[in-house]
Design a protein around this motif. Structure first.
Motif, PDB file in Angstrom:
ATOM      1  N   GLU A   1      -9.459   4.540   4.788  1.00 25.10           N
ATOM      2  CA  GLU A   1      -9.248   3.686   3.624  1.00 25.10           C
ATOM      3  C   GLU A   1      -7.836   3.085   3.620  1.00 25.10           C
ATOM      4  O   GLU A   1      -7.651   1.952   3.198  1.00 25.10           O
ATOM      5  CB  GLU A   1      -9.489   4.472   2.336  1.00 25.10           C
ATOM      6  CG  GLU A   1     -10.942   4.863   2.138  1.00 25.10           C
ATOM      7  CD  GLU A   1     -11.860   3.686   1.881  1.00 25.10           C
ATOM      8  OE1 GLU A   1     -11.433   2.723   1.210  1.00 25.10           O
ATOM      9  OE2 GLU A   1     -13.009   3.730   2.351  1.00 25.10           O
ATOM     10  N   TRP A   2      -6.839   3.850   4.067  1.00 27.56           N
ATOM     11  CA  TRP A   2      -5.457   3.359   4.142  1.00 27.56           C
ATOM     12  C   TRP A   2      -5.397   2.136   5.054  1.00 27.56           C
ATOM     13  O   TRP A   2      -4.825   1.117   4.718  1.00 27.56           O
ATOM     14  CB  TRP A   2      -4.551   4.464   4.656  1.00 27.56           C
ATOM     15  CG  TRP A   2      -3.117   4.071   4.874  1.00 27.56           C
ATOM     16  CD1 TRP A   2      -2.591   3.419   5.948  1.00 27.56           C
ATOM     17  CD2 TRP A   2      -2.034   4.295   3.984  1.00 27.56           C
ATOM     18  NE1 TRP A   2      -1.244   3.238   5.789  1.00 27.56           N
ATOM     19  CE2 TRP A   2      -0.872   3.774   4.587  1.00 27.56           C
ATOM     20  CE3 TRP A   2      -1.919   4.910   2.747  1.00 27.56           C
ATOM     21  CZ2 TRP A   2       0.365   3.829   3.994  1.00 27.56           C
ATOM     22  CZ3 TRP A   2      -0.678   4.965   2.162  1.00 27.56           C
ATOM     23  CH2 TRP A   2       0.451   4.430   2.773  1.00 27.56           C
TER      24      TRP A   2
ATOM     25  N   VAL B   1       0.846  -1.188   0.000  1.00 25.81           N
ATOM     26  CA  VAL B   1       0.000   0.000   0.000  1.00 25.81           C
ATOM     27  C   VAL B   1       0.885   1.243   0.000  1.00 25.81           C
ATOM     28  O   VAL B   1       1.739   1.408   0.870  1.00 25.81           O
ATOM     29  CB  VAL B   1      -0.926   0.019   1.231  1.00 25.81           C
ATOM     30  CG1 VAL B   1      -1.803   1.255   1.220  1.00 25.81           C
ATOM     31  CG2 VAL B   1      -1.771  -1.230   1.281  1.00 25.81           C
TER      32      VAL B   1
ATOM     33  N   LEU C   1      -3.439   4.540  -2.836  1.00 29.19           N
ATOM     34  CA  LEU C   1      -4.591   5.097  -2.138  1.00 29.19           C
ATOM     35  C   LEU C   1      -5.275   6.163  -2.995  1.00 29.19           C
ATOM     36  O   LEU C   1      -6.496   6.175  -3.125  1.00 29.19           O
ATOM     37  CB  LEU C   1      -4.158   5.682  -0.796  1.00 29.19           C
ATOM     38  CG  LEU C   1      -5.287   6.217   0.078  1.00 29.19           C
ATOM     39  CD1 LEU C   1      -6.165   5.073   0.550  1.00 29.19           C
ATOM     40  CD2 LEU C   1      -4.709   6.974   1.249  1.00 29.19           C
TER      41      LEU C   1
ATOM     42  N   GLN D   1      -9.156   6.399  -4.635  1.00 27.72           N
ATOM     43  CA  GLN D   1     -10.000   7.438  -4.042  1.00 27.72           C
ATOM     44  C   GLN D   1     -10.268   8.625  -4.969  1.00 27.72           C
ATOM     45  O   GLN D   1     -10.495   9.733  -4.505  1.00 27.72           O
ATOM     46  CB  GLN D   1      -9.366   7.915  -2.734  1.00 27.72           C
ATOM     47  CG  GLN D   1      -9.228   6.840  -1.708  1.00 27.72           C
ATOM     48  CD  GLN D   1     -10.554   6.180  -1.397  1.00 27.72           C
ATOM     49  OE1 GLN D   1     -11.571   6.838  -1.272  1.00 27.72           O
ATOM     50  NE2 GLN D   1     -10.548   4.864  -1.300  1.00 27.72           N
TER      51      GLN D   1
END
Length: 147
Positions: free
Chosen positions: A73-74, A19, A24, A28
């Motif tokens: 979300e991370w 990640v 991200l 998004q």
């Protein structure tokens, strides 16, 4: 198997092995566009009424909401990529830490903007959070309907 993200469906093969901020941001795009639109609209309306401070307070609130959304979300994306199943305690600790930090930063920003413009920080944060929640819920409901 599919993984539902805020932006819609993505096959597991499309998920990265690590990640990163770029990953991200890729997932998004809708949230970023929503935040930009809300911040722009809030600034445009408030400046039209001669309330520059309120406009920048709304932009600050929307920015804090976007940051909160990214942090959430991370954390979720890291769990999905790792293939782990979070414990209730880990979710609770993460949420409490994130929301405590967000509350402290929002309170400091509200004090800086002063009354009544400080309400713009809280308004921008609350409205962004509400719309982001709807954006997250709709794909999940669609997936549940298809199962």
């Amino acid at each position: 198997m599919t993984v539902t993200m805020t932006t819609g469906e993505s096959s597991v093969g499309d998920l990265p092995t690590k990640v990163t901020v770029g990953t991200l941001l890729k997932f998004q795009r809708k949230a970023i566009l929503l935040a930009a639109g809300m911040a722009g609209a809030g600034l445009w309306v408030s400046v039209g009424f001669g309330r520059w401070g309120l406009g920048f307070a709304i932009v600050t609130g929307v920015g804090l909401g976007l940051f909160n959304h990214f942090a959430t979300e991370w954390w979720g994306l890291k769990i999905v990529v790792a293939g782990a199943s979070p414990t209730r305690g880990a979710m609770t600790r993460s949420t409490i830490l994130r929301l405590t930090t967000l509350t402290a930063v929002a309170a400091v920003a509200a004090v800086i903007f002063g009354w009544p413009d400080a309400l713009g920080v809280l308004f921008g944060l609350a409205i962004f959070r509400l719309i982001a929640l709807v954006m997250t819920t709709i794909p999940l409901l669609k997936e549940l309907k298809n199962q």
